[in-house]
Design a protein around this motif. Structure first.
Motif, PDB file in Angstrom:
ATOM      1  N   ILE A   1       0.840  -1.204   0.000  1.00 16.53           N
ATOM      2  CA  ILE A   1       0.000   0.000   0.000  1.00 16.53           C
ATOM      3  C   ILE A   1       0.873   1.250   0.000  1.00 16.53           C
ATOM      4  O   ILE A   1       0.600   2.227  -0.713  1.00 16.53           O
ATOM      5  N   THR A   2       1.936   1.213   0.789  1.00 11.88           N
ATOM      6  CA  THR A   2       2.870   2.344   0.816  1.00 11.88           C
ATOM      7  C   THR A   2       3.509   2.551  -0.541  1.00 11.88           C
ATOM      8  O   THR A   2       3.644   3.689  -1.018  1.00 11.88           O
ATOM      9  N   SER A   3       3.897   1.456  -1.172  1.00 14.19           N
ATOM     10  CA  SER A   3       4.519   1.527  -2.492  1.00 14.19           C
ATOM     11  C   SER A   3       3.565   2.135  -3.515  1.00 14.19           C
ATOM     12  O   SER A   3       3.953   2.981  -4.330  1.00 14.19           O
TER      13      SER A   3
ATOM     14  N   GLY B   1       1.067   4.164  -2.896  1.00 14.44           N
ATOM     15  CA  GLY B   1       0.934   5.585  -2.574  1.00 14.44           C
ATOM     16  C   GLY B   1       2.098   6.394  -3.133  1.00 14.44           C
ATOM     17  O   GLY B   1       1.910   7.481  -3.695  1.00 14.44           O
ATOM     18  N   ILE B   2       3.306   5.848  -3.000  1.00 18.48           N
ATOM     19  CA  ILE B   2       4.494   6.517  -3.541  1.00 18.48           C
ATOM     20  C   ILE B   2       4.383   6.642  -5.056  1.00 18.48           C
ATOM     21  O   ILE B   2       4.692   7.696  -5.638  1.00 18.48           O
ATOM     22  N   LEU B   3       3.930   5.582  -5.720  1.00 14.97           N
ATOM     23  CA  LEU B   3       3.810   5.584  -7.179  1.00 14.97           C
ATOM     24  C   LEU B   3       2.795   6.621  -7.659  1.00 14.97           C
ATOM     25  O   LEU B   3       3.022   7.315  -8.654  1.00 14.97           O
ATOM     26  N   ILE B   4       1.674   6.722  -6.968  1.00 16.09           N
ATOM     27  CA  ILE B   4       0.642   7.678  -7.372  1.00 16.09           C
ATOM     28  C   ILE B   4       1.140   9.112  -7.199  1.00 16.09           C
ATOM     29  O   ILE B   4       0.941   9.966  -8.079  1.00 16.09           O
ATOM     30  N   ILE B   5       1.793   9.381  -6.080  1.00 19.18           N
ATOM     31  CA  ILE B   5       2.362  10.728  -5.861  1.00 19.18           C
ATOM     32  C   ILE B   5       3.389  11.038  -6.939  1.00 19.18           C
ATOM     33  O   ILE B   5       3.408  12.132  -7.523  1.00 19.18           O
ATOM     34  N   GLY B   6       4.258  10.070  -7.221  1.00 21.36           N
ATOM     35  CA  GLY B   6       5.266  10.257  -8.249  1.00 21.36           C
ATOM     36  C   GLY B   6       4.678  10.466  -9.625  1.00 21.36           C
ATOM     37  O   GLY B   6       5.179  11.273 -10.411  1.00 21.36           O
TER      38      GLY B   6
ATOM     39  N   PRO C   1       0.323 -10.834 -10.456  1.00 22.44           N
ATOM     40  CA  PRO C   1      -0.162  -9.562 -10.998  1.00 22.44           C
ATOM     41  C   PRO C   1      -0.015  -8.385 -10.057  1.00 22.44           C
ATOM     42  O   PRO C   1       0.106  -7.248 -10.503  1.00 22.44           O
ATOM     43  N   GLY C   2      -0.035  -8.618  -8.735  1.00 20.58           N
ATOM     44  CA  GLY C   2       0.094  -7.504  -7.794  1.00 20.58           C
ATOM     45  C   GLY C   2       1.433  -6.811  -7.918  1.00 20.58           C
ATOM     46  O   GLY C   2       1.518  -5.598  -8.136  1.00 20.58           O
ATOM     47  N   LEU C   3       2.513  -7.576  -7.797  1.00 19.26           N
ATOM     48  CA  LEU C   3       3.846  -7.028  -7.960  1.00 19.26           C
ATOM     49  C   LEU C   3       4.084  -6.629  -9.415  1.00 19.26           C
ATOM     50  O   LEU C   3       4.772  -5.652  -9.701  1.00 19.26           O
ATOM     51  N   GLY C   4       3.465  -7.382 -10.328  1.00 18.37           N
ATOM     52  CA  GLY C   4       3.641  -7.092 -11.755  1.00 18.37           C
ATOM     53  C   GLY C   4       3.156  -5.706 -12.126  1.00 18.37           C
ATOM     54  O   GLY C   4       3.813  -4.992 -12.899  1.00 18.37           O
ATOM     55  N   THR C   5       2.016  -5.297 -11.594  1.00 14.91           N
ATOM     56  CA  THR C   5       1.499  -3.969 -11.923  1.00 14.91           C
ATOM     57  C   THR C   5       2.393  -2.869 -11.362  1.00 14.91           C
ATOM     58  O   THR C   5       2.505  -1.795 -11.953  1.00 14.91           O
ATOM     59  N   ILE C   6       3.027  -3.132 -10.223  1.00 18.02           N
ATOM     60  CA  ILE C   6       3.953  -2.147  -9.665  1.00 18.02           C
ATOM     61  C   ILE C   6       5.176  -1.999 -10.566  1.00 18.02           C
ATOM     62  O   ILE C   6       5.634  -0.888 -10.863  1.00 18.02           O
ATOM     63  N   LEU C   7       5.684  -3.110 -11.058  1.00 17.39           N
ATOM     64  CA  LEU C   7       6.870  -3.077 -11.916  1.00 17.39           C
ATOM     65  C   LEU C   7       6.593  -2.421 -13.264  1.00 17.39           C
ATOM     66  O   LEU C   7       7.452  -1.742 -13.828  1.00 17.39           O
ATOM     67  N   THR C   8       5.385  -2.602 -13.797  1.00 19.55           N
ATOM     68  CA  THR C   8       5.062  -2.000 -15.086  1.00 19.55           C
ATOM     69  C   THR C   8       4.874  -0.490 -14.988  1.00 19.55           C
ATOM     70  O   THR C   8       4.710   0.186 -16.010  1.00 19.55           O
ATOM     71  N   ALA C   9       4.914   0.035 -13.774  1.00 21.64           N
ATOM     72  CA  ALA C   9       4.866   1.492 -13.594  1.00 21.64           C
ATOM     73  C   ALA C   9       6.094   2.156 -14.203  1.00 21.64           C
ATOM     74  O   ALA C   9       6.157   3.389 -14.297  1.00 21.64           O
ATOM     75  N   SER C  10       7.054   1.364 -14.631  1.00 19.47           N
ATOM     76  CA  SER C  10       8.265   1.899 -15.264  1.00 19.47           C
ATOM     77  C   SER C  10       7.959   2.659 -16.550  1.00 19.47           C
ATOM     78  O   SER C  10       8.791   3.425 -17.033  1.00 19.47           O
TER      79      SER C  10
ATOM     80  N   ILE D   1       8.860   7.602  -8.520  1.00 19.54           N
ATOM     81  CA  ILE D   1       8.290   6.393  -9.110  1.00 19.54           C
ATOM     82  C   ILE D   1       9.283   5.239  -9.026  1.00 19.54           C
ATOM     83  O   ILE D   1       8.925   4.106  -8.671  1.00 19.54           O
ATOM     84  N   LEU D   2      10.534   5.516  -9.370  1.00 20.93           N
ATOM     85  CA  LEU D   2      11.558   4.471  -9.299  1.00 20.93           C
ATOM     86  C   LEU D   2      11.733   3.970  -7.859  1.00 20.93           C
ATOM     87  O   LEU D   2      11.915   2.770  -7.630  1.00 20.93           O
ATOM     88  N   ILE D   3      11.639   4.898  -6.898  1.00 15.84           N
ATOM     89  CA  ILE D   3      11.717   4.501  -5.490  1.00 15.84           C
ATOM     90  C   ILE D   3      10.530   3.606  -5.130  1.00 15.84           C
ATOM     91  O   ILE D   3      10.680   2.598  -4.426  1.00 15.84           O
ATOM     92  N   GLY D   4       9.338   3.977  -5.628  1.00 13.38           N
ATOM     93  CA  GLY D   4       8.140   3.185  -5.361  1.00 13.38           C
ATOM     94  C   GLY D   4       8.239   1.789  -5.951  1.00 13.38           C
ATOM     95  O   GLY D   4       7.792   0.805  -5.346  1.00 13.38           O
ATOM     96  N   ILE D   5       8.832   1.681  -7.147  1.00  9.64           N
ATOM     97  CA  ILE D   5       9.006   0.375  -7.780  1.00  9.64           C
ATOM     98  C   ILE D   5       9.951  -0.492  -6.964  1.00  9.64           C
ATOM     99  O   ILE D   5       9.701  -1.677  -6.722  1.00  9.64           O
ATOM    100  N   VAL D   6      11.054   0.109  -6.527  1.00 14.36           N
ATOM    101  CA  VAL D   6      12.019  -0.624  -5.714  1.00 14.36           C
ATOM    102  C   VAL D   6      11.382  -1.059  -4.396  1.00 14.36           C
ATOM    103  O   VAL D   6      11.540  -2.206  -3.945  1.00 14.36           O
ATOM    104  N   ALA D   7      10.618  -0.147  -3.774  1.00 14.41           N
ATOM    105  CA  ALA D   7       9.971  -0.464  -2.499  1.00 14.41           C
ATOM    106  C   ALA D   7       8.980  -1.609  -2.648  1.00 14.41           C
ATOM    107  O   ALA D   7       8.867  -2.480  -1.785  1.00 14.41           O
TER     108      ALA D   7
END
Length: 302
Positions: free
Chosen positions: A123-125, A127-132, A239-248, A276-282
């Motif tokens: 959830i934190t990740s 949130g970081i992605l959306i802000i980014g 798919p959960g982690l996958g969608t975070i990674l595709t934020a690239s 965004i890159l920080i959110g992906i790593v997180a």
């Protein structure tokens, strides 16, 4: 192959989508229409994937499995159709924000279908992605934002279909060779696109010859490579982690627009790329056993 390698493959699949906006803008500046650009993208992309299939050894797949994978390609094609519709009334920076909502929709899908409640870290990740994403799209730096109801609906639909595509690519046809699976997925997308955008430009040779270079690049980065990379990596990370990674895709789009299109990118946008890159790593920092647990659960869906 190790888990982080599968994660890197999915990350690169997201990067491929980030290349598209720059190529599309170049095609539009050359006076090609949405129908011509979209049609050429999927036609050349499907052609490339089937050519690649010809050079693979294992090509067999059951008729039932082939049909299921073909249907799974429908949301792939719909994503392109919906996103281009959103771009008719929304600025590119705003439209991509709506598409970017697939990040949290993917986690919701995983919760509903795999019964995996999102962790605080995920959830934190998100949130970081959306802000980014808001910063990277330049919404903070702009004083006025043109928002339309139709464009917003199309944008959210593109996020929903893209999430569906990611979800299906991680769960359908696991035993199918990735190259063959990619070919069927892209073919399903092509069918949808041709129904919406009849390829009349095929009978106009000057237009076909002119749009071909753009179509080849768009087909490679938008049709051929992403389904292939997702077919390889998604079943192993979920798919959960996958969608975070595709934020690239968003930071890549911003970087290329600055380097190739010479568009002005503000400090806040560069900050958004970094966030965004920080959110992906997180989102990718997980104990190995948890990731393997996701992989084992997705194996039950095929």
């Amino acid at each position: 192959m190790k888990t982080w390698q599968y994660a890197l493959i999915v990350f690169l699949g997201g990067c491929c989508y980030g290349v598209l906006s720059t190529i599309v803008k170049l095609a539009y500046s050359a006076d090609y229409t949405v129908t011509e650009v979209t049609g050429a993208q999927y036609l050349f992309g499907v052609f490339l994937t089937w050519v690649l299939v010809m050079f693979t050894k294992k090509k067999t797949v059951s008729l039932n499995q082939a049909f299921k994978i073909l249907l799974s390609g429908i949301p792939f094609g719909l994503t392109g159709v919906f996103y281009y519709q959103a771009l008719q009334t929304l600025n590119a920076s705003l439209a991509i924000i709506f598409l970017f909502q697939f990040v949290w929709i993917g986690t919701l899908f995983e919760w509903v279908f795999f019964k995996r409640k999102p962790t605080k870290g995920k959830i934190t990740s998100i949130g970081i992605l959306i802000i980014g994403s808001i910063l990277a799209a330049g919404l903070i730096a702009k004083s006025e934002v043109a928002l339309s109801l139709n464009g917003s609906v199309w944008g959210l639909l593109s996020a929903l279909t893209f999430t569906t595509f990611i979800f299906l690519s991680s769960s359908v046809g696991k035993n199918t060779p990735p190259v063959l699976k990619s070919a069927f997925l892209s073919t399903g997308g092509l069918i949808v696109v041709l129904l919406v955008y009849p390829p009349m430009f095929l009978v106009d040779f000057p237009v076909l010859a002119g749009v071909a270079p753009y179509g080849l690049l768009l087909g490679l980065f938008g049709v051929a490579l992403p389904p292939l990379l997702f077919s390889i990596g998604m079943p192993h990370i979920g798919p959960g982690l996958g969608t975070i990674l595709t934020a690239s895709e968003l930071p890549v789009a911003v970087i290329l627009s600055a380097l190739i299109l010479a568009e002005f990118v503000s400090i806040s946008q560069w900050l958004g790329v970094v966030i965004i890159l920080i959110g992906i790593v997180a989102g990718n920092i997980k104990p190995k056993d948890k990731i393997e647990s996701v992989s084992n659960q997705t194996k039950s869906v095929s």
